[in-house]
Write a protein that holds these residues in place. Structure first.
Motif, PDB file in Angstrom:
ATOM      1  N   ILE A   1      62.766 -14.687 -65.976  1.00  0.00           N
ATOM      2  CA  ILE A   1      63.808 -15.568 -65.449  1.00  0.00           C
ATOM      3  C   ILE A   1      64.352 -16.426 -66.580  1.00  0.00           C
ATOM      4  O   ILE A   1      63.586 -17.041 -67.328  1.00  0.00           O
ATOM      5  CB  ILE A   1      63.253 -16.465 -64.324  1.00  0.00           C
ATOM      6  N   THR A   2      65.677 -16.465 -66.716  1.00  0.00           N
ATOM      7  CA  THR A   2      66.303 -17.215 -67.809  1.00  0.00           C
ATOM      8  C   THR A   2      67.115 -18.384 -67.264  1.00  0.00           C
ATOM      9  O   THR A   2      67.377 -18.477 -66.062  1.00  0.00           O
ATOM     10  CB  THR A   2      67.241 -16.311 -68.640  1.00  0.00           C
ATOM     11  N   SER A   3      67.530 -19.242 -68.179  1.00  0.00           N
ATOM     12  CA  SER A   3      68.338 -20.410 -67.797  1.00  0.00           C
ATOM     13  C   SER A   3      69.828 -20.112 -67.804  1.00  0.00           C
ATOM     14  O   SER A   3      70.630 -20.974 -67.466  1.00  0.00           O
ATOM     15  CB  SER A   3      68.054 -21.571 -68.763  1.00  0.00           C
ATOM     16  N   SER A   4      70.218 -18.903 -68.195  1.00  0.00           N
ATOM     17  CA  SER A   4      71.641 -18.582 -68.282  1.00  0.00           C
ATOM     18  C   SER A   4      72.282 -18.612 -66.902  1.00  0.00           C
ATOM     19  O   SER A   4      71.803 -17.966 -65.968  1.00  0.00           O
ATOM     20  CB  SER A   4      71.843 -17.196 -68.899  1.00  0.00           C
ATOM     21  N   PRO A   5      73.398 -19.343 -66.749  1.00  0.00           N
ATOM     22  CA  PRO A   5      74.082 -19.372 -65.450  1.00  0.00           C
ATOM     23  C   PRO A   5      74.629 -18.010 -65.050  1.00  0.00           C
ATOM     24  O   PRO A   5      74.858 -17.751 -63.873  1.00  0.00           O
ATOM     25  CB  PRO A   5      75.204 -20.398 -65.663  1.00  0.00           C
ATOM     26  N   LEU A   6      74.837 -17.134 -66.030  1.00  0.00           N
ATOM     27  CA  LEU A   6      75.335 -15.798 -65.711  1.00  0.00           C
ATOM     28  C   LEU A   6      74.326 -15.002 -64.897  1.00  0.00           C
ATOM     29  O   LEU A   6      74.694 -14.116 -64.127  1.00  0.00           O
ATOM     30  CB  LEU A   6      75.679 -15.039 -67.002  1.00  0.00           C
ATOM     31  N   GLN A   7      73.042 -15.318 -65.069  1.00  0.00           N
ATOM     32  CA  GLN A   7      71.996 -14.583 -64.362  1.00  0.00           C
ATOM     33  C   GLN A   7      71.788 -15.125 -62.954  1.00  0.00           C
ATOM     34  O   GLN A   7      71.263 -14.432 -62.085  1.00  0.00           O
ATOM     35  CB  GLN A   7      70.685 -14.646 -65.154  1.00  0.00           C
TER      36      GLN A   7
ATOM     37  N   ILE B   1      79.575 -10.487 -55.713  1.00  0.00           N
ATOM     38  CA  ILE B   1      78.293 -10.730 -56.375  1.00  0.00           C
ATOM     39  C   ILE B   1      78.352 -11.953 -57.284  1.00  0.00           C
ATOM     40  O   ILE B   1      77.395 -12.729 -57.368  1.00  0.00           O
ATOM     41  CB  ILE B   1      77.842  -9.484 -57.177  1.00  0.00           C
ATOM     42  N   TYR B   2      79.483 -12.170 -57.963  1.00  0.00           N
ATOM     43  CA  TYR B   2      79.591 -13.326 -58.862  1.00  0.00           C
ATOM     44  C   TYR B   2      79.540 -14.633 -58.065  1.00  0.00           C
ATOM     45  O   TYR B   2      78.908 -15.606 -58.477  1.00  0.00           O
ATOM     46  CB  TYR B   2      80.886 -13.247 -59.675  1.00  0.00           C
TER      47      TYR B   2
ATOM     48  N   SER C   1      76.166 -19.651 -56.326  1.00  0.00           N
ATOM     49  CA  SER C   1      75.909 -20.688 -55.321  1.00  0.00           C
ATOM     50  C   SER C   1      74.513 -20.530 -54.729  1.00  0.00           C
ATOM     51  O   SER C   1      74.048 -19.405 -54.508  1.00  0.00           O
ATOM     52  CB  SER C   1      76.948 -20.603 -54.199  1.00  0.00           C
ATOM     53  N   PRO C   2      73.840 -21.643 -54.466  1.00  0.00           N
ATOM     54  CA  PRO C   2      72.508 -21.571 -53.841  1.00  0.00           C
ATOM     55  C   PRO C   2      72.547 -20.853 -52.495  1.00  0.00           C
ATOM     56  O   PRO C   2      71.607 -20.138 -52.137  1.00  0.00           O
ATOM     57  CB  PRO C   2      72.127 -23.048 -53.678  1.00  0.00           C
ATOM     58  N   GLU C   3      73.660 -21.021 -51.757  1.00  0.00           N
ATOM     59  CA  GLU C   3      73.754 -20.387 -50.444  1.00  0.00           C
ATOM     60  C   GLU C   3      73.836 -18.866 -50.544  1.00  0.00           C
ATOM     61  O   GLU C   3      73.337 -18.146 -49.676  1.00  0.00           O
ATOM     62  CB  GLU C   3      74.991 -20.913 -49.696  1.00  0.00           C
TER      63      GLU C   3
ATOM     64  N   ARG D   1      71.544 -13.493 -50.819  1.00  0.00           N
ATOM     65  CA  ARG D   1      72.266 -12.230 -50.658  1.00  0.00           C
ATOM     66  C   ARG D   1      72.290 -11.458 -51.973  1.00  0.00           C
ATOM     67  O   ARG D   1      72.167 -10.228 -51.992  1.00  0.00           O
ATOM     68  CB  ARG D   1      73.695 -12.496 -50.175  1.00  0.00           C
ATOM     69  N   ALA D   2      72.463 -12.187 -53.091  1.00  0.00           N
ATOM     70  CA  ALA D   2      72.447 -11.530 -54.396  1.00  0.00           C
ATOM     71  C   ALA D   2      71.079 -10.907 -54.662  1.00  0.00           C
ATOM     72  O   ALA D   2      70.977  -9.789 -55.189  1.00  0.00           O
ATOM     73  CB  ALA D   2      72.803 -12.529 -55.491  1.00  0.00           C
ATOM     74  N   GLN D   3      70.018 -11.626 -54.294  1.00  0.00           N
ATOM     75  CA  GLN D   3      68.660 -11.106 -54.482  1.00  0.00           C
ATOM     76  C   GLN D   3      68.431  -9.856 -53.641  1.00  0.00           C
ATOM     77  O   GLN D   3      67.842  -8.874 -54.108  1.00  0.00           O
ATOM     78  CB  GLN D   3      67.642 -12.182 -54.106  1.00  0.00           C
ATOM     79  N   GLU D   4      68.912  -9.883 -52.404  1.00  0.00           N
ATOM     80  CA  GLU D   4      68.755  -8.719 -51.522  1.00  0.00           C
ATOM     81  C   GLU D   4      69.488  -7.508 -52.088  1.00  0.00           C
ATOM     82  O   GLU D   4      68.983  -6.380 -52.044  1.00  0.00           O
ATOM     83  CB  GLU D   4      69.276  -9.057 -50.125  1.00  0.00           C
ATOM     84  N   LEU D   5      70.687  -7.747 -52.625  1.00  0.00           N
ATOM     85  CA  LEU D   5      71.447  -6.649 -53.224  1.00  0.00           C
ATOM     86  C   LEU D   5      70.717  -6.101 -54.447  1.00  0.00           C
ATOM     87  O   LEU D   5      70.610  -4.881 -54.627  1.00  0.00           O
ATOM     88  CB  LEU D   5      72.842  -7.133 -53.625  1.00  0.00           C
ATOM     89  N   GLN D   6      70.205  -7.000 -55.294  1.00  0.00           N
ATOM     90  CA  GLN D   6      69.485  -6.551 -56.480  1.00  0.00           C
ATOM     91  C   GLN D   6      68.253  -5.732 -56.090  1.00  0.00           C
ATOM     92  O   GLN D   6      67.988  -4.673 -56.687  1.00  0.00           O
ATOM     93  CB  GLN D   6      69.069  -7.751 -57.332  1.00  0.00           C
TER      94      GLN D   6
END
Length: 545
Positions: A432-438, A481-482, A487-489, A493-498
């Motif tokens: 896990i990184t601190s990059s906001p892109l991730q 996805i972006y 957003s925290p909300e 959903r992004a995690q489920e897709l990944q």
């Protein structure tokens, strides 16, 4: 008044028209003509110009004869009014026109060579620039032209012409000094980028805000194109403009006003660039995309610039930055540090380190970074192609790197523009990184394999398209996805897709499928295409990490 026949010389016919115009304006002439002024005639000049264009579009050559006469009348009208006020006469207009035609065609009337129309245009622009320089030196700046902008490449483009024409002229002027996209791909990528930004703003509106209320404003190159294709292309470009105008109408915006404001913004920004370059003793031609130099880096200061640029691009914490020492080591052990420079400023770089797989040496490209303002212009691809040339010169056949399977633009570059494939999936490769892109998600990565001598890559580089294949499986990534990652909300959903895509990729790769294609629809939804790769390029077992 002298009678004229069909055999009368052209000069006599012209003199007759001039004398008629003078008679109409003289005492005892036409009351309406005598009342007109420069300002009152202006609308008719524009109207007659458009009627000439309409006659040409309709191929109505008989009508065109009359419309050209009406347009010539405007010239005679202005000249007669000017003569009455002692400013100039039609003779001076004709003399200036003749002199300009001779002066700007030295390839006809002098010894300058111009074998193609492109040569003529270059000479024309150079002559216009020289004329403007002489005029300014003589203190003859055009009225209304701000002193600080008199030397601008954009000076002389009237702000009174229609906005679409003004946009064309402004961008053409800038292109003449190298400020242009290198190819059509860059333009379409820019269109996609601007569309995404508009969609991001629209998503902030409540759904009701997008309902039509009937309140919209009503109505509102350089390529040599074969004539049989030109009409279709013109129709499609017209359709594209029409869609943009309708977007403006739907949002109750005036497209003419919107474009005019953008023209003003472009002019301010470009002239600011000119001012900065002038202060540094440079010309715009010296700062175009063509002046970007891509080369190998060997100096310590260049490597420090790489470290600084990666922080700027990815916003890494200091602990996550690839350190200066690794750049130094990579350069010493046969890796690659490729830099892109605008003058002395680094605007992009790539870092690669050597490795071994299955008894064969290869290069692993650890990172590719391009400064934001230089993206979507093909620079990233140019850096990768420089890497390829250098690798081939040193007998490498394979380059690898990893990319985020949730990053749509990276996938398109890697698979469709470079011809890489993927047959391996690394789960949470960097933690896990601190990059906001991730977005706080695990750093899952696809491993791109770029077989530099493969038929796939050679065909893509030669023909601009990858070989076709029969897709066996599709894995999708929605455009949202972006937004989800940001957003925290939406992060769940992004995690489920990944998680879902991770399982699908791992299963597909275990079935010996390869990622061979990537598609993206107009809404920004991405789709990975997997199939059988028939070329026999492989250094190790597919399942090897």
């Amino acid at each position: 008044m002298t009678d004229f026949t069909s055999s009368s010389p052209t000069g006599q016919r012209f003199e007759r028209a001039v004398s008629i115009m003078a008679r109409l304006r003289a005492p005892g002439g036409c009351p309406w003509d005598r009342e007109q002024t420069f300002d009152s005639i202006k609308p008719y000049t524009l109207e007659e110009t458009y009627e000439v264009l309409e006659a040409i579009d309709n191929r109505d050559w008989k009508e065109l004869t009359g419309e050209l006469g009406d347009l010539l009348l405007q010239v005679l009208f202005y000249s007669q009014m000017a003569n009455e006020q002692g400013m100039f006469s039609i003779d001076e207009v004709l003399d200036r026109l003749s002199s300009k035609l001779v002066d700007r065609h030295p390839h006809v009337f002098a010894d300058v060579k111009a074998e193609t129309s492109s040569d003529v245009l270059r000479n024309w622009e150079a002559l216009k620039a020289e004329e403007k320089k002489k005029r300014l030196q003589a203190g003859g700046a055009k009225q209304g032209e701000r002193p600080e902008n008199q030397h601008s490449v954009l000076a002389g483009v009237s702000a009174a012409i229609p906005a679409l024409l003004e946009a064309y002229k402004l961008s053409s002027r800038a292109a003449h000094v190298g400020f242009d996209w290198p190819n059509l791909d860059g333009l379409f990528e820019k269109l996609e980028e601007e569309t995404e930004e508009l969609q991001e703003q629209l998503e902030k509106l409540p759904t009701a805000g997008l309902q039509s209320k009937n309140e919209g404003i009503a109505g509102a190159g350089r390529l040599q194109i074969p004539e049989e294709l030109r009409g279709k292309l013109e129709e499609e470009v017209g359709d594209l403009f029409f869609v943009l105008v309708n977007i403006a109408r739907y949002l109750s915006l005036d497209p003419e006003s919107a474009l005019r404001k953008t023209n003003r913004k472009f002019k301010r920004r470009f002239q600011w660039i000119e001012e900065q370059l002038s202060a540094a003793g440079r010309e715009p031609q010296q700062a175009s995309m063509e002046s970007i130099v891509i080369r190998k880096c060997h100096e310590l200061d260049e490597m420090r610039a790489c470290v600084a640029l990666q922080k700027e691009v990815w916003n890494f914490s200091d602990a996550e930055l690839v350190p200066l020492r690794l750049f130094v080591v990579a350069e010493k052990i046969g890796g690659q540090i490729i830099g892109a420079f605008q003058g002395d400023e680094m605007i992009g770089f790539a870092l690669a380190v050597p490795g071994a797989r299955g008894g064969h040496a290869y290069l692993h490209s650890q990172m590719l970074a391009v400064r934001k303002e230089y993206r979507n212009a093909g620079l990233g691809r140019s850096i990768k192609l420089f890497q390829r040339d250098d690798a081939l010169a040193r007998n490498f056949e394979l380059m690898e790197w990893t990319f985020d399977p949730l990053e749509i633009k990276n996938a398109y570059l890697n698979i469709e523009k470079l011809g890489a494939i993927a047959r391996r999936y690394a789960v949470n490769q960097y933690g896990i990184t601190s990059s906001p892109l991730q977005g706080g998600l695990p750093t899952d990565r696809l491993v791109a394999e770029w077989w530099l001598k493969s038929k796939r890559v050679l065909r893509l580089l030669c023909n601009g398209s990858r070989p076709t294949f029969e897709p066996v499986k599709e894995i999708t990534v929605p455009a949202e996805i972006y937004e989800w990652k940001a957003s925290p909300e939406g992060r769940l959903r992004a995690q489920e897709l990944q998680d879902r895509n991770r399982e699908e990729f791992l299963k597909a790769f275990s079935d010996r499928l390869a990622l061979l294609g990537y598609e993206c629809d107009q809404k920004g939804n991405g789709k990975f295409l997997l199939g059988r790769w028939l070329e026999n390029w492989e250094y190790a077992a597919i399942g090897e990490k």
